[in-house]
Design a protein around this motif. Structure first.
Motif, PDB file in Angstrom:
ATOM      1  N   LYS A  10      45.044 105.982  39.815  1.00  0.00           N
ATOM      2  CA  LYS A  10      43.794 105.370  39.379  1.00  0.00           C
ATOM      3  C   LYS A  10      43.549 105.586  37.891  1.00  0.00           C
ATOM      4  O   LYS A  10      43.028 104.708  37.208  1.00  0.00           O
ATOM      5  N   LYS A  11      43.923 106.769  37.370  1.00  0.00           N
ATOM      6  CA  LYS A  11      43.670 107.063  35.957  1.00  0.00           C
ATOM      7  C   LYS A  11      44.408 106.084  35.044  1.00  0.00           C
ATOM      8  O   LYS A  11      43.904 105.717  33.976  1.00  0.00           O
ATOM      9  N   TYR A  12      45.594 105.634  35.471  1.00  0.00           N
ATOM     10  CA  TYR A  12      46.346 104.686  34.657  1.00  0.00           C
ATOM     11  C   TYR A  12      45.724 103.292  34.721  1.00  0.00           C
ATOM     12  O   TYR A  12      45.718 102.554  33.735  1.00  0.00           O
ATOM     13  N   LEU A  13      45.215 102.930  35.872  1.00  0.00           N
ATOM     14  CA  LEU A  13      44.544 101.636  36.014  1.00  0.00           C
ATOM     15  C   LEU A  13      43.264 101.598  35.175  1.00  0.00           C
ATOM     16  O   LEU A  13      42.933 100.568  34.582  1.00  0.00           O
ATOM     17  N   LEU A  45      52.611  93.307  23.919  1.00  0.00           N
ATOM     18  CA  LEU A  45      54.010  93.470  24.298  1.00  0.00           C
ATOM     19  C   LEU A  45      54.308  94.933  24.630  1.00  0.00           C
ATOM     20  O   LEU A  45      55.025  95.232  25.594  1.00  0.00           O
ATOM     21  N   TYR A  46      53.746  95.840  23.852  1.00  0.00           N
ATOM     22  CA  TYR A  46      53.898  97.277  24.077  1.00  0.00           C
ATOM     23  C   TYR A  46      53.398  97.642  25.483  1.00  0.00           C
ATOM     24  O   TYR A  46      54.086  98.331  26.246  1.00  0.00           O
ATOM     25  N   ILE A  47      52.214  97.150  25.830  1.00  0.00           N
ATOM     26  CA  ILE A  47      51.635  97.448  27.141  1.00  0.00           C
ATOM     27  C   ILE A  47      52.505  96.885  28.261  1.00  0.00           C
ATOM     28  O   ILE A  47      52.762  97.546  29.272  1.00  0.00           O
ATOM     29  N   PHE A  68      48.089 105.181  25.220  1.00  0.00           N
ATOM     30  CA  PHE A  68      46.734 104.637  25.267  1.00  0.00           C
ATOM     31  C   PHE A  68      46.061 104.780  23.895  1.00  0.00           C
ATOM     32  O   PHE A  68      45.500 103.809  23.365  1.00  0.00           O
ATOM     33  N   ILE A  69      46.136 105.961  23.305  1.00  0.00           N
ATOM     34  CA  ILE A  69      45.513 106.202  22.001  1.00  0.00           C
ATOM     35  C   ILE A  69      46.160 105.332  20.932  1.00  0.00           C
ATOM     36  O   ILE A  69      45.471 104.737  20.089  1.00  0.00           O
TER      37      ILE A  69
END
Length: 207
Positions: A10-13, A45-47, A68-69
């Motif tokens: 969940k934390k990644y979502l 693209l990175y994501i 994320f940062i």
């Protein structure tokens, strides 16, 4: 087998949802739309690459937090361009600096974050083994990706007839970008290398 959305923690979502919101925010009245398109496209693209890798290989949480940062930093740069970031404008004026240094900061993250990504992927997949040359190999890949990004900026500037990231009057700006990435990678290894090693060992033990 690949991971389904239900299997993703969940934390990644939540982080992905926040990045989508940041992408939308950055695209509302950006300083320059051509700059926003280029930087936002590279961020997207990175994501996508990180998500694609996650289906087969899960990094440590530490790495995902750093990505994320870094993407947030990129999207702030897309919003204001690297030349007109408000916070760094204030720092420039307060300390009478000769330029807005957000560009330098962003390129440090381009060395710092990919260092952990590349190191972890290569080591945990046993593509390379630990050796005295291992760190130099990782840094070499980081610098290669940094050079590739500079070539992307060059190509975008040729298409738009205007620099995507302004050199702010510095003829050595591209060289400094490379230096900042090298500093970021070196800082990552020297100050966080062993910490990252322990996290990787813990991750492997959990498997």
């Amino acid at each position: 087998m690949g991971r389904s959305v239900k299997q993703i923690p969940k934390k990644y979502l939540i982080m992905l949802a926040l990045l989508i919101l940041a992408l939308i925010w950055s695209g509302i009245n950006p300083y320059r739309y051509d700059s926003w398109i280029s930087i936002a496209a590279s961020s997207l693209l990175y994501i996508i690459v990180i998500i694609a890798i996650h289906r087969k290989f899960e990094f440590t949480s530490f790495v995902y937090y750093l990505v994320f940062i870094q993407v947030i930093v990129f999207l702030i740069g897309a919003k204001y361009t690297y030349e007109y970031n408000p916070l760094f404008n204030s720092l420039r004026d307060t300390f009478q600096l000769n330029r807005n240094y957000f560009d330098r900061f962003a390129h440090i993250t381009q060395g710092f974050v990919p260092f952990f990504l590349i190191k972890e992927y290569l080591l945990r997949n046993r593509i390379i083994k630990r050796s005295p040359l291992m760190i130099w190999m990782v840094i070499g890949v980081v610098m290669g990706l940094t050079a590739l990004y500079e070539l992307f900026e060059f190509a975008a500037a040729m298409l738009t007839k205007e620099p995507i990231v302004s050199p702010q009057g510095d003829p050595w700006d591209t060289h400094w970008d490379m230096v900042m990435a090298l500093i970021g990678a070196g800082f990552a290894h020297i100050f966080f290398g062993k910490f990252h090693d322990r996290l990787m060992e813990k991750k492997e033990a959990q498997k």
